[in-house]
Design a protein around this motif. Structure first.
Motif, PDB file in Angstrom:
ATOM      1  N   PHE A 176      40.241  34.201  31.443  1.00 22.92           N
ATOM      2  CA  PHE A 176      40.055  33.425  32.664  1.00 22.92           C
ATOM      3  C   PHE A 176      39.755  31.973  32.310  1.00 22.92           C
ATOM      4  CE2 PHE A 176      38.618  37.741  33.417  1.00 22.92           C
ATOM      5  CZ  PHE A 176      39.317  38.087  34.560  1.00 22.92           C
ATOM      6  N   GLU A 177      40.072  31.074  33.230  1.00 24.54           N
ATOM      7  CA  GLU A 177      39.708  29.668  33.093  1.00 24.54           C
ATOM      8  C   GLU A 177      38.729  29.323  34.197  1.00 24.54           C
ATOM      9  OE1 GLU A 177      43.170  27.180  33.018  1.00 24.54           O
ATOM     10  OE2 GLU A 177      43.767  27.909  31.034  1.00 24.54           O
ATOM     11  N   ILE A 178      37.605  28.717  33.811  1.00 24.19           N
ATOM     12  CA  ILE A 178      36.599  28.342  34.795  1.00 24.19           C
ATOM     13  C   ILE A 178      36.346  26.835  34.704  1.00 24.19           C
ATOM     14  CG2 ILE A 178      35.478  30.586  34.939  1.00 24.19           C
ATOM     15  CD1 ILE A 178      33.406  29.605  32.961  1.00 24.19           C
ATOM     16  N   PRO A 179      36.155  26.191  35.861  1.00 23.71           N
ATOM     17  CA  PRO A 179      35.861  24.759  35.870  1.00 23.71           C
ATOM     18  C   PRO A 179      34.409  24.514  35.468  1.00 23.71           C
ATOM     19  CG  PRO A 179      35.876  25.605  38.106  1.00 23.71           C
ATOM     20  CD  PRO A 179      36.274  26.745  37.204  1.00 23.71           C
ATOM     21  N   ILE A 180      34.202  23.474  34.693  1.00 26.12           N
ATOM     22  CA  ILE A 180      32.864  23.117  34.229  1.00 26.12           C
ATOM     23  C   ILE A 180      32.557  21.690  34.689  1.00 26.12           C
ATOM     24  CG2 ILE A 180      31.372  22.803  32.215  1.00 26.12           C
ATOM     25  CD1 ILE A 180      32.245  25.652  32.416  1.00 26.12           C
ATOM     26  N   ASP A 238      30.075  35.668  38.330  1.00 25.60           N
ATOM     27  CA  ASP A 238      30.132  37.072  38.724  1.00 25.60           C
ATOM     28  C   ASP A 238      31.463  37.627  38.252  1.00 25.60           C
ATOM     29  OD1 ASP A 238      27.727  36.780  40.111  1.00 25.60           O
ATOM     30  OD2 ASP A 238      28.729  36.385  42.020  1.00 25.60           O
ATOM     31  N   PHE A 239      31.441  38.722  37.503  1.00 22.06           N
ATOM     32  CA  PHE A 239      32.664  39.382  37.065  1.00 22.06           C
ATOM     33  C   PHE A 239      32.935  40.556  38.003  1.00 22.06           C
ATOM     34  CE2 PHE A 239      31.145  37.229  33.267  1.00 22.06           C
ATOM     35  CZ  PHE A 239      32.295  36.568  32.876  1.00 22.06           C
ATOM     36  N   ILE A 240      34.132  40.590  38.581  1.00 22.10           N
ATOM     37  CA  ILE A 240      34.498  41.583  39.582  1.00 22.10           C
ATOM     38  C   ILE A 240      35.360  42.668  38.930  1.00 22.10           C
ATOM     39  CG2 ILE A 240      35.538  41.936  41.852  1.00 22.10           C
ATOM     40  CD1 ILE A 240      33.091  39.992  41.801  1.00 22.10           C
ATOM     41  N   SER A 241      35.032  43.928  39.223  1.00 25.16           N
ATOM     42  CA  SER A 241      35.746  45.072  38.652  1.00 25.16           C
ATOM     43  C   SER A 241      37.171  45.178  39.167  1.00 25.16           C
ATOM     44  CB  SER A 241      35.001  46.370  38.981  1.00 25.16           C
ATOM     45  OG  SER A 241      33.749  46.382  38.355  1.00 25.16           O
ATOM     46  N   ALA A 242      38.001  45.858  38.409  1.00 18.04           N
ATOM     47  CA  ALA A 242      39.398  46.088  38.780  1.00 18.04           C
ATOM     48  C   ALA A 242      39.485  47.198  39.828  1.00 18.04           C
ATOM     49  CB  ALA A 242      40.220  46.467  37.558  1.00 18.04           C
ATOM     50  N   SER A 269      30.174  48.646  28.899  1.00 11.93           N
ATOM     51  CA  SER A 269      30.057  50.083  29.155  1.00 11.93           C
ATOM     52  C   SER A 269      31.346  50.791  28.730  1.00 11.93           C
ATOM     53  CB  SER A 269      29.771  50.347  30.634  1.00 11.93           C
ATOM     54  OG  SER A 269      30.886  49.984  31.424  1.00 11.93           O
ATOM     55  N   SER A 270      31.312  52.104  28.768  1.00  9.95           N
ATOM     56  CA  SER A 270      32.476  52.867  28.331  1.00  9.95           C
ATOM     57  C   SER A 270      33.564  52.948  29.394  1.00  9.95           C
ATOM     58  CB  SER A 270      32.060  54.281  27.923  1.00  9.95           C
ATOM     59  OG  SER A 270      31.481  54.946  29.032  1.00  9.95           O
ATOM     60  N   VAL A 271      33.280  52.501  30.600  1.00 13.08           N
ATOM     61  CA  VAL A 271      34.272  52.523  31.676  1.00 13.08           C
ATOM     62  C   VAL A 271      34.306  51.171  32.374  1.00 13.08           C
ATOM     63  CG1 VAL A 271      34.114  54.988  32.122  1.00 13.08           C
ATOM     64  CG2 VAL A 271      32.641  53.437  33.369  1.00 13.08           C
ATOM     65  N   GLY A 272      35.466  50.848  32.929  1.00  7.57           N
ATOM     66  CA  GLY A 272      35.585  49.653  33.746  1.00  7.57           C
ATOM     67  C   GLY A 272      36.407  48.559  33.111  1.00  7.57           C
ATOM     68  N   PHE A 273      37.020  47.773  33.978  1.00  2.00           N
ATOM     69  CA  PHE A 273      37.807  46.616  33.584  1.00  2.00           C
ATOM     70  C   PHE A 273      37.474  45.473  34.540  1.00  2.00           C
ATOM     71  CE2 PHE A 273      40.209  50.261  32.123  1.00  2.00           C
ATOM     72  CZ  PHE A 273      40.627  49.876  30.864  1.00  2.00           C
ATOM     73  N   ILE A 274      37.720  44.269  34.111  1.00  2.00           N
ATOM     74  CA  ILE A 274      37.472  43.086  34.927  1.00  2.00           C
ATOM     75  C   ILE A 274      38.801  42.587  35.483  1.00  2.00           C
ATOM     76  CG2 ILE A 274      36.599  40.704  34.903  1.00  2.00           C
ATOM     77  CD1 ILE A 274      34.450  42.846  34.416  1.00  2.00           C
ATOM     78  N   ARG A 275      38.817  42.190  36.758  1.00  2.00           N
ATOM     79  CA  ARG A 275      40.029  41.639  37.345  1.00  2.00           C
ATOM     80  C   ARG A 275      39.849  40.190  37.786  1.00  2.00           C
ATOM     81  NH1 ARG A 275      40.335  40.870  42.833  1.00  2.00           N
ATOM     82  NH2 ARG A 275      38.629  41.802  43.987  1.00  2.00           N
ATOM     83  N   LYS A 276      38.601  39.750  37.932  1.00  2.00           N
ATOM     84  CA  LYS A 276      38.370  38.421  38.493  1.00  2.00           C
ATOM     85  C   LYS A 276      36.993  37.915  38.072  1.00  2.00           C
ATOM     86  CE  LYS A 276      38.240  36.291  43.076  1.00  2.00           C
ATOM     87  NZ  LYS A 276      38.310  36.533  44.514  1.00  2.00           N
ATOM     88  N   VAL A 277      36.894  36.599  37.955  1.00  2.00           N
ATOM     89  CA  VAL A 277      35.590  35.979  37.741  1.00  2.00           C
ATOM     90  C   VAL A 277      35.357  35.000  38.887  1.00  2.00           C
ATOM     91  CG1 VAL A 277      36.476  34.176  36.190  1.00  2.00           C
ATOM     92  CG2 VAL A 277      34.083  34.770  36.118  1.00  2.00           C
TER      93      VAL A 277
END
Length: 131
Positions: free
Chosen positions: A94-98, A76-80, A55-63
């Motif tokens: 981000f680094e995620i465990p697989i 789940d991507f969490i907004s800033a 989208s034209s607005v928003g940033f991610i701070r956490k997964v």
């Protein structure tokens, strides 16, 4: 004296509402996030992802790894913080465990609906985008 108390109460309420709005947005799931690029560690246990927002607005701070079951990983991507277009605490890598039995990666879209975006190519450690 009564006017000063009223003004103080109204001012306090306004400050609380603004603070709630600025902080509260940092706890919402972003349904327009996407995985821009990704790489896998040599042993296949960690995936490094670079994310963006569609989208034209928003940033991610956490997964958040919502759950990992039946060979599927849900993200789940969490907004800033900082309001609707806030960038306080924003990151894009981000680094995620697989798990070794993970075959698909899905990301949150809306109303507990997840879209599969990556899947393993057979039994190899290669991941491919789902079209």
């Amino acid at each position: 004296m009564k006017i000063k108390k009223t003004i103080l109460c109204v001012l306090s309420l306004v400050i609380i509402l603004i603070g709630t709005w600025l902080i509260g947005t940092g706890f919402t799931k972003n349904s327009s996030a996407f995985i821009n690029s990704y790489s896998i560690s040599n042993d296949g246990s960690i995936m490094k992802i670079d994310v963006g927002v569609g989208s034209s607005v928003g940033f991610i701070r956490k997964v958040n790894v919502h759950k990992q079951e039946d060979g599927k990983l849900y993200l789940d991507f969490i907004s800033a913080f900082g309001g609707i277009n806030g960038s306080i605490g924003a990151k894009n890598t981000f680094e995620i465990p697989i798990d070794k039995d993970c075959q698909e990666i899905a990301i949150y879209r809306s109303n507990n609906d997840y879209q599969t975006v990556l899947e393993k190519d057979g039994d190899s450690v290669e991941w491919i985008r789902v079209k």
